[in-house]
Design a protein around this motif. Structure first.
Motif, mmCIF file in Angstrom:
data_model
loop_
_atom_site.group_PDB
_atom_site.id
_atom_site.type_symbol
_atom_site.label_atom_id
_atom_site.label_comp_id
_atom_site.label_asym_id
_atom_site.label_seq_id
_atom_site.Cartn_x
_atom_site.Cartn_y
_atom_site.Cartn_z
ATOM 1 N N LEU A 1 -8.643 7.699 2.400
ATOM 2 C CA LEU A 1 -7.877 7.539 3.633
ATOM 3 C C LEU A 1 -8.422 8.393 4.769
ATOM 4 C CD1 LEU A 1 -5.468 6.361 5.148
ATOM 5 C CD2 LEU A 1 -4.063 8.221 4.241
ATOM 6 N N SER A 2 -8.749 9.637 4.491
ATOM 7 C CA SER A 2 -9.236 10.531 5.540
ATOM 8 C C SER A 2 -10.493 9.980 6.195
ATOM 9 C CB SER A 2 -9.514 11.914 4.955
ATOM 10 O OG SER A 2 -9.976 12.797 5.957
ATOM 11 N N SER A 3 -11.465 9.558 5.397
ATOM 12 C CA SER A 3 -12.704 9.022 5.954
ATOM 13 C C SER A 3 -12.464 7.682 6.647
ATOM 14 C CB SER A 3 -13.760 8.861 4.852
ATOM 15 O OG SER A 3 -13.286 8.004 3.815
ATOM 16 N N PHE A 4 -11.522 6.886 6.132
ATOM 17 C CA PHE A 4 -11.223 5.588 6.743
ATOM 18 C C PHE A 4 -10.656 5.780 8.146
ATOM 19 C CE2 PHE A 4 -8.434 2.069 7.810
ATOM 20 C CZ PHE A 4 -9.195 0.957 7.502
ATOM 21 N N GLU B 1 9.744 17.304 7.721
ATOM 22 C CA GLU B 1 9.558 18.370 6.740
ATOM 23 C C GLU B 1 8.076 18.628 6.510
ATOM 24 O OE1 GLU B 1 13.531 18.077 3.882
ATOM 25 O OE2 GLU B 1 11.689 17.020 3.324
ATOM 26 N N TRP B 2 7.317 17.567 6.365
ATOM 27 C CA TRP B 2 5.865 17.663 6.210
ATOM 28 C C TRP B 2 5.255 16.287 6.415
ATOM 29 C CZ3 TRP B 2 3.608 14.606 2.499
ATOM 30 C CH2 TRP B 2 4.446 14.131 1.474
ATOM 31 N N ASN B 3 4.027 16.255 6.860
ATOM 32 C CA ASN B 3 3.330 14.990 7.077
ATOM 33 C C ASN B 3 1.836 15.241 7.118
ATOM 34 O OD1 ASN B 3 2.550 15.400 10.078
ATOM 35 N ND2 ASN B 3 4.760 15.790 10.034
ATOM 36 N N VAL B 4 1.073 14.167 7.125
ATOM 37 C CA VAL B 4 -0.383 14.290 7.208
ATOM 38 C C VAL B 4 -0.850 13.778 8.569
ATOM 39 C CG1 VAL B 4 -0.797 14.143 4.737
ATOM 40 C CG2 VAL B 4 -0.695 12.042 6.070
ATOM 41 N N PRO B 5 -1.514 14.625 9.346
ATOM 42 C CA PRO B 5 -2.083 14.137 10.602
ATOM 43 C C PRO B 5 -3.273 13.231 10.302
ATOM 44 C CG PRO B 5 -2.678 16.447 10.197
ATOM 45 C CD PRO B 5 -1.724 16.050 9.118
ATOM 46 N N PRO B 6 -3.515 12.220 11.142
ATOM 47 C CA PRO B 6 -2.923 11.971 12.452
ATOM 48 C C PRO B 6 -1.799 10.920 12.406
ATOM 49 C CG PRO B 6 -4.874 10.637 12.216
ATOM 50 C CD PRO B 6 -4.695 11.342 10.895
ATOM 51 N N LEU C 1 1.134 9.031 -0.154
ATOM 52 C CA LEU C 1 0.907 10.390 0.331
ATOM 53 C C LEU C 1 0.449 11.352 -0.760
ATOM 54 C CD1 LEU C 1 3.894 10.470 2.790
ATOM 55 C CD2 LEU C 1 1.521 10.896 3.434
ATOM 56 N N PRO C 2 1.022 11.281 -1.979
ATOM 57 C CA PRO C 2 0.540 12.191 -3.028
ATOM 58 C C PRO C 2 -0.947 12.014 -3.307
ATOM 59 C CG PRO C 2 2.634 11.237 -3.670
ATOM 60 C CD PRO C 2 2.195 10.509 -2.434
ATOM 61 N N GLY C 3 -1.404 10.766 -3.355
ATOM 62 C CA GLY C 3 -2.810 10.509 -3.612
ATOM 63 C C GLY C 3 -3.701 11.002 -2.474
ATOM 64 N N ASN D 1 -7.808 14.949 -0.491
ATOM 65 C CA ASN D 1 -7.995 16.223 0.217
ATOM 66 C C ASN D 1 -7.579 16.169 1.678
ATOM 67 O OD1 ASN D 1 -9.134 17.548 -2.094
ATOM 68 N ND2 ASN D 1 -11.072 16.502 -1.689
ATOM 69 N N MET D 2 -6.580 15.327 1.992
ATOM 70 C CA MET D 2 -6.044 15.316 3.356
ATOM 71 C C MET D 2 -5.099 16.502 3.519
ATOM 72 S SD MET D 2 -5.298 11.416 4.627
ATOM 73 C CE MET D 2 -5.179 11.937 6.346
ATOM 74 N N PRO D 3 -5.269 17.285 4.555
ATOM 75 C CA PRO D 3 -4.363 18.422 4.764
ATOM 76 C C PRO D 3 -2.995 17.945 5.242
ATOM 77 C CG PRO D 3 -5.879 18.223 6.606
ATOM 78 C CD PRO D 3 -6.314 17.198 5.594
ATOM 79 N N TYR D 4 -1.970 18.618 4.804
ATOM 80 C CA TYR D 4 -0.629 18.309 5.297
ATOM 81 C C TYR D 4 -0.185 19.428 6.230
ATOM 82 C CZ TYR D 4 1.011 21.719 1.816
ATOM 83 O OH TYR D 4 1.207 22.864 1.077
#
Length: 325
Positions: free
Chosen positions: A102-105, A125-130, A236-238, A244-247
């Motif tokens: 996902l991050s590279s995509f 509470e928490w999320n992954v940018p962007p 999101l867990p994956g 390795n996506m930062p939250y």
């Protein structure tokens, strides 16, 4: 051999009008092909029969553009069974983005927008940018029904499908990336179109093919102006654990990082992915359930005579009270 004027493959629910309201009649498919293409041996392409009457379309070319109120809901009253939604998404060529990629995509596809469909309280509470938040489920507008969720510690109370989801995604696209051609939907569960759903009637909680992201995708594929709708397989867990996506989390990041540093990563995952981070909306349920267990404990040991009172006034209480032995 080129083929022109052949409708895009589609499988969308047909509806009928009844007392001014749209109702799902069936998921029906009709084959549209010209006599010329048939003579050439070209396979006919299935095309959806919308059944919506007049649609909000600026042109006669292509599918009509539908509003949130005009699409068949992916959840709740009037929605098809999950197995039918699952098949329609496959026919609509909704693709998966592997959570590990996902991050590279997102980085490589500048015209893609990542939409987190979880309820807003969880996103905050928490999320992954962007990612941007467009919740597919919102708190039930009926205060009494919503309060039932508070009583049993459901974060945010009981929820219902967001009736304005499609329109809100359009607004998010205009606000974040006006020219975004790809919509990537993500939630905690992810879902799976590569696996067959479980038997009808099975709860979506236990059917790993089902997810809020895919039900949301079902509505966007009907809308007419979202040409490339995708979901994140692994959720999101994956994306966090394997991609390795930062939250990010303004409120909980120090605590969650402390859990990881002190070899309590399993606890961190449980709190994040099982919606167990403390929230004021959980408090009524915690107090109610705590009070019930406290009463049972006091009654069992007949503290302050509570057990004796319960034996006389509560049906079947003697089945477990020591005072009755």
């Amino acid at each position: 051999m080129s083929v022109t004027n052949v409708p895009r493959a589609s499988c969308l629910p047909a509806t009928k009008e009844k007392n001014g309201h749209r109702h799902l009649s069936s998921v029906r498919r009709v084959v549209v092909c010209s006599s010329t293409t048939a003579k050439r041996g070209v396979r006919c392409v299935p095309h959806a029969s919308f059944g919506f009457g007049k649609a909000n379309s600026k042109s006669n070319k292509g599918p009509p553009v539908l509003t949130s109120k005009e699409v068949v809901p992916g959840q709740g009253k009037g929605s098809p069974k999950w197995r039918e939604i699952h098949q329609c998404l496959i026919d609509e060529n909704v693709k998966a983005v592997d959570a590990r990629d996902l991050s590279s995509f997102v980085t490589a596809n500048k015209n893609a927008i990542l939409i987190d469909v979880r309820q807003t309280i969880e996103f905050n509470e928490w999320n992954v940018p962007p990612s941007v938040n467009v919740p597919y489920a919102i708190p039930d507008p009926n205060v009494v029904r919503r309060a039932v969720g508070y009583a049993i510690s459901i974060k945010g109370g009981l929820k219902v499908r967001n009736p304005g989801f499609v329109d809100l995604v359009r607004e998010a696209r205009r606000r974040e990336k006006k020219n975004a051609s790809t919509i990537v939907l993500i939630d905690t569960k992810g879902g799976d179109l590569a696996t067959s759903p479980t038997a009808d009637g099975t709860s979506g909680v236990y059917d790993q093919t089902d997810s809020q992201a895919l039900r949301a995708a079902f509505e966007l594929t009907q809308a007419g102006d979202f040409k490339d709708v995708r979901y994140v397989k692994g959720g999101l867990p994956g994306a966090i654990e394997f991609g390795n996506m930062p939250y990010q989390s303004k409120k909980w990041k120090p605590f969650l990082e402390w859990l990881t540093l002190t070899n309590r990563d399993d606890t961190r995952k449980l709190l994040m992915y099982s919606r167990l981070l403390p929230d004021p909306t959980n408090l009524p349920g915690v107090l109610l359930q705590g009070g019930i267990f406290l009463f049972i404990g006091l009654a069992y040991y007949d503290v302050f005579g509570i057990g004796s009172w319960a034996a006389e006034n509560v049906p079947a209480a003697c089945a477990f009270l020591l005072v009755c032995l």
